[in-house]
Design an enzyme around this catalytic site. Structure first.
Site, short mmCIF file in Angstrom:
data_model
loop_
_atom_site.label_atom_id
_atom_site.label_comp_id
_atom_site.label_asym_id
_atom_site.label_seq_id
_atom_site.Cartn_x
_atom_site.Cartn_y
_atom_site.Cartn_z
N ASP A 32 1.06 -0.96 0.09
CA ASP A 32 -0.17 0.42 -0.30
C ASP A 32 0.76 1.07 0.01
O ASP A 32 2.31 1.65 0.30
CB ASP A 32 -1.10 0.26 1.55
N TRP A 37 2.89 7.87 -2.38
CA TRP A 37 4.23 8.26 -3.18
C TRP A 37 4.26 9.15 -4.64
O TRP A 37 5.06 9.76 -3.92
CB TRP A 37 4.42 6.68 -3.44
N THR A 78 -10.80 -6.85 -4.72
CA THR A 78 -12.60 -6.27 -5.49
C THR A 78 -12.66 -5.25 -5.71
O THR A 78 -13.48 -4.52 -6.21
CB THR A 78 -13.72 -7.49 -4.80
N ASN A 80 -10.91 -2.40 -5.20
CA ASN A 80 -9.86 -0.90 -5.65
C ASN A 80 -10.88 -1.16 -7.98
O ASN A 80 -10.44 -0.85 -8.07
CB ASN A 80 -8.98 -2.17 -6.87
N ARG A 200 1.72 -4.52 6.51
CA ARG A 200 1.29 -3.77 5.92
C ARG A 200 1.77 -2.23 5.11
O ARG A 200 2.37 -2.17 6.92
CB ARG A 200 -0.30 -3.51 5.94
C1 IPE Z 1 -5.81 -2.77 -0.28
O1 IPE Z 1 -4.77 -1.93 -0.64
C2 IPE Z 1 -5.62 -3.76 -1.24
C3 IPE Z 1 -4.14 -3.19 -2.08
C4 IPE Z 1 -2.67 -3.15 -1.12
C5 IPE Z 1 -4.33 -4.19 -3.28
P1 IPE Z 1 -6.02 0.14 -0.50
O2 IPE Z 1 -5.43 1.34 -0.67
O3 IPE Z 1 -7.04 -0.77 -1.74
O4 IPE Z 1 -6.38 -0.40 0.93
P2 IPE Z 1 -7.77 0.55 1.81
O5 IPE Z 1 -9.35 0.67 0.65
O6 IPE Z 1 -6.99 1.43 1.68
O7 IPE Z 1 -8.88 -0.11 3.44
C1 IPE Z 2 -1.36 0.56 -3.28
O1 IPE Z 2 -1.19 1.81 -3.38
C2 IPE Z 2 -1.94 -0.11 -4.70
C3 IPE Z 2 -2.69 -0.75 -5.24
C4 IPE Z 2 -3.95 -0.88 -3.66
C5 IPE Z 2 -3.23 -1.50 -6.23
P1 IPE Z 2 -2.38 2.87 -3.73
O2 IPE Z 2 -2.59 2.63 -4.75
O3 IPE Z 2 -3.50 2.60 -2.49
O4 IPE Z 2 -1.96 3.96 -2.46
P2 IPE Z 2 -2.75 4.98 -2.02
O5 IPE Z 2 -2.90 4.07 -0.13
O6 IPE Z 2 -3.92 5.75 -2.42
O7 IPE Z 2 -1.22 5.81 -1.68
MG MG Z 3 -3.92 1.87 -0.58
#
Ligand code: IPE
Ligand code: IPE
Ligand code: MG
Length: 257
Positions: A32, A37, A78, A80, A200
């Site tokens: 995550d 970043w 799911t 995402n 995480r």
């Molecule tokens: C969890 O990250 C899913 C993955 C890392 C693929 P998210 O960024 O989607 O999670 P939430 O929505 O902040 O909990």
């Molecule tokens: C994790 O990074 C990648 C996926 C969930 C696919 P994020 O895209 O969730 O990055 P943040 O949480 O918005 O910084």
């Molecule tokens: Mg995220």
């Protein structure tokens, strides 16, 4: 203390401090922080995702080199699917290009690729590439790398309940014979052991629908590092932290010793 002094004088690396005999057998990572970043750098979220792939390679290599048997990476949930269409497209394209690029690394390192989640929900191209790499690496036996793609724990459990119900209806299983092992056999993770260590990144301290059944007794490790900045040393730190814990599984400390 003696160990600490030795570390200072002889510059023992983090990797060397890891006890190989008590390695976590199964490490799962919620990767995550890609978006944040990129934002910190004044860039688009896609830039973060692109840079996250380097961290994937590092984590995979580090785990395999140590002798970790199972590494499971949460790549797309799911939930995402509800992100902006363009971001979803970018992630799917990145999946295809990464699979194409990393197949040789997987072969060289004797790593088998597998997947959990609803593969059918992926775009045709991604699904095809994924199945191809899974097939090409199927005889590799150093480590199993599992990508959680279009994965949601609740969907997984719902699917398992449906499958079991159908078997009950067709007299293949009787309700009194449903135990934990039957449930495990109907999860996407049927061929994986329980998670020992769940990592995480990005400072969030939640599970986000990842492996709810399988982490029942996992040790949880949260780090503020954003995923694209995650290096081998960060993984070693997580493992060292894990090795300092006492896993009691409901027993008393005395029973463990
Ligand atoms: C969890 O990250 C899913 C993955 C890392 C693929 P998210 O960024 O989607 O999670 P939430 O929505 O902040 O909990
Ligand atoms: C994790 O990074 C990648 C996926 C969930 C696919 P994020 O895209 O969730 O990055 P943040 O949480 O918005 O910084
Ligand atoms: Mg995220």
């Amino acid at each position: 203390m003696v160990a600490n002094l030795a570390n200072v004088f002889f510059k023992v690396t983090l990797k060397e401090q890891i006890h190989i005999d008590t390695l976590p057998e199964h490490i799962a990572i919620i990767m995550d922080g890609n978006g944040r970043w990129a934002k910190q750098k004044g860039m688009m979220r896609a830039f973060g995702h692109e840079n996250g792939t380097k961290a994937v390679r590092d984590a995979v290599e580090a785990a395999a080199e140590l002798g970790v048997k199972y590494l499971t990476l949460y790549a797309f949930s799911t939930e995402n699917w509800n992100r902006p269409k363009l971001e979803v497209q970018t992630l799917m394209k990145l999946l295809v290009s990464s699979l194409k690029k990393e197949i040789s690394t997987l072969q060289e390192n004797n790593i088998r690729l597998s997947t959990i989640g609803n593969v059918d929900a992926l775009p045709q191209k991604a699904k095809k590439e994924l199945l191809e790499v899974i097939n090409k690496t199927k005889d590799n036996d150093r480590m199993v790398l599992t990508l959680a793609l279009s994965y949601g724990s609740r969907e997984e459990m719902t699917y398992a309940i449906k499958e079991i119900s159908l078997k009950v209806k067709n007299n293949i299983i009787s309700p009194e014979n449903i135990d934990e092992s039957v449930i495990i056999k109907h999860l996407y993770t049927q061929n994986l052991p329980d998670v020992d260590l769940l990592v995480r990144t990005s400072g969030e301290q939640r599970i986000s629908n990842f492996l709810l059944w399988q982490i029942a007794y996992a040790e949880l490790y949260f780090t503020k590092v954003l995923w694209p900045d995650f290096t081998k040393n960060h993984l070693y730190e997580a493992i060292l932290n894990y090795q300092q814990r006492e896993r009691r599984f409901g027993k008393t400390s005395e029973q463990i010793k």
